[in-house]
Write an enzyme that holds these catalytic residues in place. Structure first.
Site, mmCIF file in Angstrom:
data_model
loop_
_atom_site.group_PDB
_atom_site.id
_atom_site.type_symbol
_atom_site.label_atom_id
_atom_site.label_comp_id
_atom_site.label_asym_id
_atom_site.label_seq_id
_atom_site.Cartn_x
_atom_site.Cartn_y
_atom_site.Cartn_z
ATOM 1 N N CYS A 147 -2.785 2.637 2.581
ATOM 2 C CA CYS A 147 -2.543 1.686 3.478
ATOM 3 C C CYS A 147 -1.403 2.262 4.472
ATOM 4 O O CYS A 147 -1.675 3.187 5.112
ATOM 5 C CB CYS A 147 -1.856 0.483 2.814
ATOM 6 S SG CYS A 147 -2.723 -0.007 1.351
ATOM 7 N N ASP A 203 -11.848 -4.746 4.773
ATOM 8 C CA ASP A 203 -10.576 -4.244 5.308
ATOM 9 C C ASP A 203 -10.498 -4.838 6.748
ATOM 10 O O ASP A 203 -11.144 -3.788 7.581
ATOM 11 C CB ASP A 203 -10.391 -2.806 5.106
ATOM 12 C CG ASP A 203 -9.078 -2.108 5.354
ATOM 13 O OD1 ASP A 203 -8.298 -3.094 5.891
ATOM 14 O OD2 ASP A 203 -8.716 -1.023 4.756
ATOM 15 N N HIS A 235 -9.035 -3.858 1.010
ATOM 16 C CA HIS A 235 -7.737 -3.274 1.517
ATOM 17 C C HIS A 235 -6.960 -3.242 0.200
ATOM 18 O O HIS A 235 -6.693 -4.205 -0.300
ATOM 19 C CB HIS A 235 -7.169 -3.887 2.671
ATOM 20 C CG HIS A 235 -6.152 -2.824 3.099
ATOM 21 N ND1 HIS A 235 -6.185 -1.997 4.075
ATOM 22 C CD2 HIS A 235 -4.624 -3.428 2.794
ATOM 23 C CE1 HIS A 235 -5.001 -1.451 4.205
ATOM 24 N NE2 HIS A 235 -3.823 -2.219 3.654
#
Ligand code: NAG
Ligand code: NAG
Ligand code: NAG
Ligand code: NAG
Ligand code: NAG
Length: 267
Positions: A147, A203, A235
C-alpha cells in the site's frame, strides 16, 4: 513420452532447488502468532530487524502500509521473508505514529496524515534502513512494499536522489510492491532494476485503468517486470486478510511467493 515428461519435471525441480526457494511450501508464511525479530535504533531511526538462520547473502527492505511496524501482521510478514532466507529490515515509516488500526476512528484525518508523511519525511527513513543493511556488508537488496510502502519500494528501487532522498544513496536492485498507492508515473519510470507488482481486484487506489497504465510504464522501462492481479481481493490483501476466506488466503500466500521468487531470481 514418459522419460521426456520426467526430464521436464526433473529440470523444473532442479531449478527450484538451485535458487533455494520454497516454491509451493507456504509453511514459512505466518499470518498470526508472535513476531520473532527485534526493534533497534540505527542511523537515528527505529527499525524492525528479523534474521534468517545462518548468514544472509541477500536482504529485503520491508516498507509497510500506513499501520507501520506496529501492526503485528507487518512484523510477521517480515519474519516470513527472513524464513525465506533474507535478512529483513523494516523501518518505522511513521517514526512511532502510524495510522490507527481502524482509520475510520473519529479524529483521524487521512489527508492530514498523508500530508505529514510525504517523501520529504519518509525518504530519509527508508534511506536510513537501506544504509543499515549496507553497513552489514550485504549488497544484494530487494525492496518490498505494501500500500503506502509500495510507492516507497519503487522510490527505493529508483534514484533516491532524484526522488528527493539522501544524496548519493543508490537504490535497491529489485522491487516488489503489493497494491501500491499514490505511485507516480515518474517513480515507475525511474526504476533501475526488475520490478514486480501484485494488485487487488478491487482497489480504489489502483483501479483497472491505472493497472493498465502501470503495466505500460513497466514495459517501457525496459527492465524485467511482472504484474499479477488476484481475484477476490481488496486493497491490503498482501498484509491483512480474512484467513478463512480461501481466495484471500491464497492471494496473500501467492503474493508472498511472488516476492520471494522475484528476489531469489533477480537479486
Ligand atoms: C514445508 O517446510 C517445512 C519447514 O518450513 C517442513 O517442515 C515441511 O515438511 C515442508 N512441507 C513439505 C510438503 O515439503
Ligand atoms: C557467518 O559468518 C561469520 C563471520 O564471517 C562466520 O564466523 C560464521 O561461521 C558464519 N556462519 C554461518 C552459519 O555460515
Ligand atoms: C482533514 O483535514 C483537511 C486539511 O488537512 C481538511 O480540509 C478536511 O476537511 C479534514 N477532513 C475531516 C473529515 O475532518
Ligand atoms: C537514475 O540514475 C541513473 C544512473 O545512476 C541514470 O542513468 C538515470 O537517468 C537516472 N534516472 C532518473 C529518472 O533520474
Ligand atoms: C471471513 O471469510 C469467511 C469465509 O468467506 C466469512 O464467512 C466471514 O464472514 C469473513 N469474516 C469477516 C470478518 O469478514
Amino acid at each position: 513420452m514418459l522419460p521426456s515428461l520426467f526430464g521436464i519435471l526433473g529440470a523444473a525441480a532442479a531449478t527450484a532447488w538451485a535458487y533455494g526457494c520454497p516454491v509451493a511450501n507456504t509453511s514459512i508464511l505466518a499470518n498470526n502468532g508472535t513476531p520473532v525479530g527485534k526493534e533497534e535504533v540505527h542511523n537515528g531511526y527505529n527499525i524492525y530487524i528479523t534474521k534468517p538462520q545462518g548468514n544472509a547473502t541477500a536482504a529485503v527492505l520491508y516498507l509497510t502500509d500506513v499501520f507501520g511496524i506496529q501492526l503485528a501482521q507487518n512484523k510477521l510478514l517480515a519474519d516470513s521473508f527472513a524464513r525465506a532466507g533474507f535478512l529483513t529490515v523494516a523501518p518505522d515509516m511513521f517514526n512511532g505514529t502510524p495510522a490507527p488500526g481502524d482509520i475510520n476512528v473519529p479524529g483521524f484525518n487521512t489527508t492530514t496524515f498523508l500530508d505529514r508523511h510525504g517523501p520529504a519525511q519518509t525518504d530519509p527513513i527508508v534511506a536510513a534502513g537501506l544504509a543499515y543493511i549496507r553497513s552489514l556488508g550485504i549488497a544484494r537488496i530487494g525492496a518490498t512494499g505494501y500500500c503506502y510502502g509500495g510507492r516507497y519500494a519503487f522510490r527505493a528501487g529508483g534514484n533516491l536522489t532524484s526522488a528527493g532522498g539522501k544524496a548519493n544513496t543508490p537504490g535497491t536492485q529489485a522491487v516488489f510492491a503489493a497494491h501500491p498507492s499514490m505511485l507516480t508515473d515518474a517513480e515507475i519510470s525511474a526504476i533501475q532494476g526488475p520490478a514486480s507488482v501484485a494488485a487487488a481486484e478491487t482497489d480504489a487506489m489502483m483501479p483497472a485503468a491505472r493497472r493498465t497504465q502501470i503495466t505500460s510504464l513497466l514495459q517501457a522501462s525496459g527492465k524485467e517486470y511482472s504484474f499479477a492481479v488476484y481475484g477476490g481481493t481488496h486493497h491490503g490483501f498482501g498484509v491483512r486478510v480474512n484467513e478463512t476466506d480461501p481466495r484471500q488466503r491464497f492471494a496473500k500466500e501467492e503474493a508472498f511467493l511472488q516476492a520471494v521468487r522475484w528476489f531469489s531470481v533477480w537479486l
